[in-house]
Scaffold this active site. Structure first.
Site, short mmCIF file in Angstrom:
data_model
loop_
_atom_site.label_atom_id
_atom_site.label_comp_id
_atom_site.label_asym_id
_atom_site.label_seq_id
_atom_site.Cartn_x
_atom_site.Cartn_y
_atom_site.Cartn_z
N ASP A 1 -4.75 -12.88 3.19
CA ASP A 1 -6.05 -12.42 3.67
C ASP A 1 -7.26 -12.71 2.77
O ASP A 1 -8.39 -12.42 3.18
CB ASP A 1 -6.03 -10.94 4.04
CG ASP A 1 -5.28 -10.07 3.07
OD1 ASP A 1 -4.81 -10.58 2.04
OD2 ASP A 1 -5.15 -8.86 3.33
N HIS B 1 0.81 -1.22 0.00
CA HIS B 1 0.00 0.00 0.00
C HIS B 1 0.85 1.28 0.00
O HIS B 1 0.31 2.38 -0.20
CB HIS B 1 -0.92 0.03 1.21
CG HIS B 1 -1.99 -1.02 1.20
ND1 HIS B 1 -2.88 -1.16 0.17
CD2 HIS B 1 -2.30 -1.97 2.11
CE1 HIS B 1 -3.70 -2.17 0.43
NE2 HIS B 1 -3.37 -2.67 1.60
N ASP C 1 -2.99 -10.38 -2.69
CA ASP C 1 -3.56 -9.95 -1.42
C ASP C 1 -5.04 -9.61 -1.60
O ASP C 1 -5.48 -9.25 -2.69
CB ASP C 1 -2.80 -8.72 -0.93
CG ASP C 1 -3.10 -8.33 0.50
OD1 ASP C 1 -2.32 -8.72 1.38
OD2 ASP C 1 -4.10 -7.64 0.73
N HIS D 1 -6.53 -7.02 -0.53
CA HIS D 1 -6.65 -5.59 -0.82
C HIS D 1 -5.78 -5.21 -2.02
O HIS D 1 -4.70 -5.78 -2.22
CB HIS D 1 -6.21 -4.77 0.39
CG HIS D 1 -6.98 -5.07 1.64
ND1 HIS D 1 -6.56 -5.99 2.58
CD2 HIS D 1 -8.16 -4.58 2.10
CE1 HIS D 1 -7.43 -6.05 3.56
NE2 HIS D 1 -8.42 -5.22 3.29
#
Length: 349
Positions: free
Chosen positions: A286, A161, A197, A199
Site C-alpha cells: 500500500d 495490526h 506496509d 501503515h
C-alpha cells in the site's frame, strides 16, 4: 521461492466497513489474494503449496487465550444474541477512564473489548480464515527452518495490526509475530521483523516491545496524520530488555521513492548491526501511488528495488503479506517485490 496459500483464506469476505465516519465498501476483500496468486503463477516464481495444520500452541505463544477463544466462538455468540446481520462491527470501547478488567458478557461489549477500531468487520467464517492465514505464515517459517533461503506466505487476512488481545486494521491474528516467535521457539537465535506496509505495524511493535531477541522496524505514514494514530512515532524505541530494538521511520503524506529509500537504508543499517539469523518481512503493497487508502507515491518499479535491497542483507527471508488495496495492480507490485529479491539473490550467488 515457494508460496503458501489456502483457499480457506478467502472465506472471510466482508462487504462493508466504517471508514472516515462512513459505511463504505470493504477494502480488505478476497480478490486481493486471488490476483496476487494469479500473477505469481504467471511469473513462475516457484511452487504454490497449501499450509499444513498446526495446533493452537504457536498462536497462543503470541495471543492471549481468552482472545483466541473469543475469535473461535464469535459466530456462536453472535447467533445466540439473535443477530440477523451477516457482519459484526463494534461501536463501544473501554477507553480512558473505563474499566478493562472485566470482560462483558454481551456480544457488543465483547466486540469492543477485543477490538480497537470499527473498520474490521467479523463474519461467519472469520476464524477459519484467520487461523489458516496464521498457519500459512507458520508453514513459511517451517520452510526456512528446513533450509529454504526464502518463502512467501500469502497471508490474507493480514496481521500486523493485531495485538495480543485486540483486533483491528483488518487484522485478527498477527501472522508475522506468530512466525517470528515460532522461529525463536525452534532454535533461531535472533529474528528481525521489517515492516514496509504504508501503515505502522502497531500490533507487532507492541508484542515485542520489551524484548531484545526480536528486532522490529517499520517504515510508514506518520501516525500524527494516519492510521493507527496512537503508535508508530520515532521516539518509540522499546522498553526494558527491548530498549533500542524498536525502530520507527514515520514519513509524511506524499512521500516518494527517494525519501522512502533513505528510510529503508537507515533501517537496513540497523538490521546489519543487529545481525539477525532470519528476517521476516511484513510485505505491504500500500505505499503504492494508486492505493485507495495510501498517500505515498511509490511506483510499481520501486517494489523491484525494495526486493533487491532486502536480498543484499544476505539473510534467510520470510515474506508475509500485509496490506495493499489497489487490487488491479496488487499482483504486479507483489510479484515485483519478490522478483527483485530473487533476481538479486541469483546475482549474488
Amino acid at each position: 521461492m515457494k508460496t503458501i496459500f489456502s483457499p480457506d483464506q478467502l472465506l472471510h469476505a466482508p462487504t462493508k466497513e466504517i471508514s472516515d465516519g462512513k459505511l463504505v465498501p470493504a477494502n480488505e476483500i478476497p480478490s486481493r489474494a486471488e490476483i496476487v496468486l494469479e500473477h505469481l503463477r504467471k511469473a513462475q516464481l516457484g511452487d504454490v503449496i497449501e499450509p499444513r495444520n498446526f495446533s493452537l500452541q504457536p498462536i497462543l505463544k503470541v495471543h492471549d487465550a481468552d482472545y483466541v477463544t473469543f475469535l473461535q466462538n464469535f459466530w456462536q455468540f453472535w447467533q445466540e444474541a439473535e443477530r440477523s446481520e451477516e457482519e459484526a462491527i463494534p461501536f463501544v470501547w473501554p477507553v480512558h477512564g473505563l474499566r478493562h478488567d472485566i470482560v462483558p458478557e454481551h456480544i457488543d461489549g465483547k466486540l469492543g473489548y477485543y477490538s480497537f477500531d470499527a473498520g474490521t468487520p467479523m463474519v461467519a467464517h472469520t476464524w477459519k480464515s484467520v487461523r489458516k492465514s496464521a498457519e500459512t505464515a507458520l508453514t513459511g517459517a517451517d520452510l526456512i527452518l528446513k533450509g529454504e533461503n526464502s518463502a512467501f506466505a500469502l497471508c490474507r487476512p493480514p496481521g500486523h495490526h493485531a495485538h495480543r488481545r485486540l483486533y483491528g486494521g483488518y487484522c485478527f491474528l498477527n501472522n508475522a509475530a506468530i512466525a517470528a516467535q515460532y522461529l525463536r521457539d525452534n532454535g533461531v537465535g535472533k529474528v528481525t521483523i521489517f515492516d514496509v506496509d504504508y501503515h505502522h505495524g502497531n500490533g507487532t511493535q507492541a508484542i515485542f516491545y520489551d524484548r531484545a531477541d526480536v528486532q522490529f522496524l517499520s517504515i510508514h505514514a506518520d501516525p500524527k496524520v494516519e492510521f493507527p494514530y496512537f503508535l508508530g512515532h520515532a521516539n518509540e524505541r522499546g522498553l526494558k530488555e527491548g530498549a533500542g530494538y524498536n525502530h520507527n521511520y514515520p514519513l509524511p503524506h506524499g512521500t516518494q521513492w527517494d525519501q522512502w529509500e533513505e528510510a529503508m537504508e537507515e533501517a537496513c543499517r540497523a538490521i546489519v548491526k543487529f545481525a539477525p539469523d532470519v528476517i521476516v518481512i511484513s510485505l505491504g503493497m500500500d505505499p503504492y501511488e494508486k492505493d485507495p487508502i495510501s498517500k505515498f507515491k511509490l511506483k510499481s518499479g520501486d517494489f523491484l528495488k525494495i526486493g533487491a535491497r532486502l536480498a543484499k542483507l544476505g539473510k534467510p527471508a520470510l515474506f508475509v503479506m500485509e496490506g495493499g488495496y489497489a487490487v488491479g495492480d496488487l499482483g504486479v507490485n507483489c510479484t515485483n517485490a519478490l522478483t527483485g529479491y530473487l533476481d538479486a539473490v541469483t546475482v549474488s550467488t
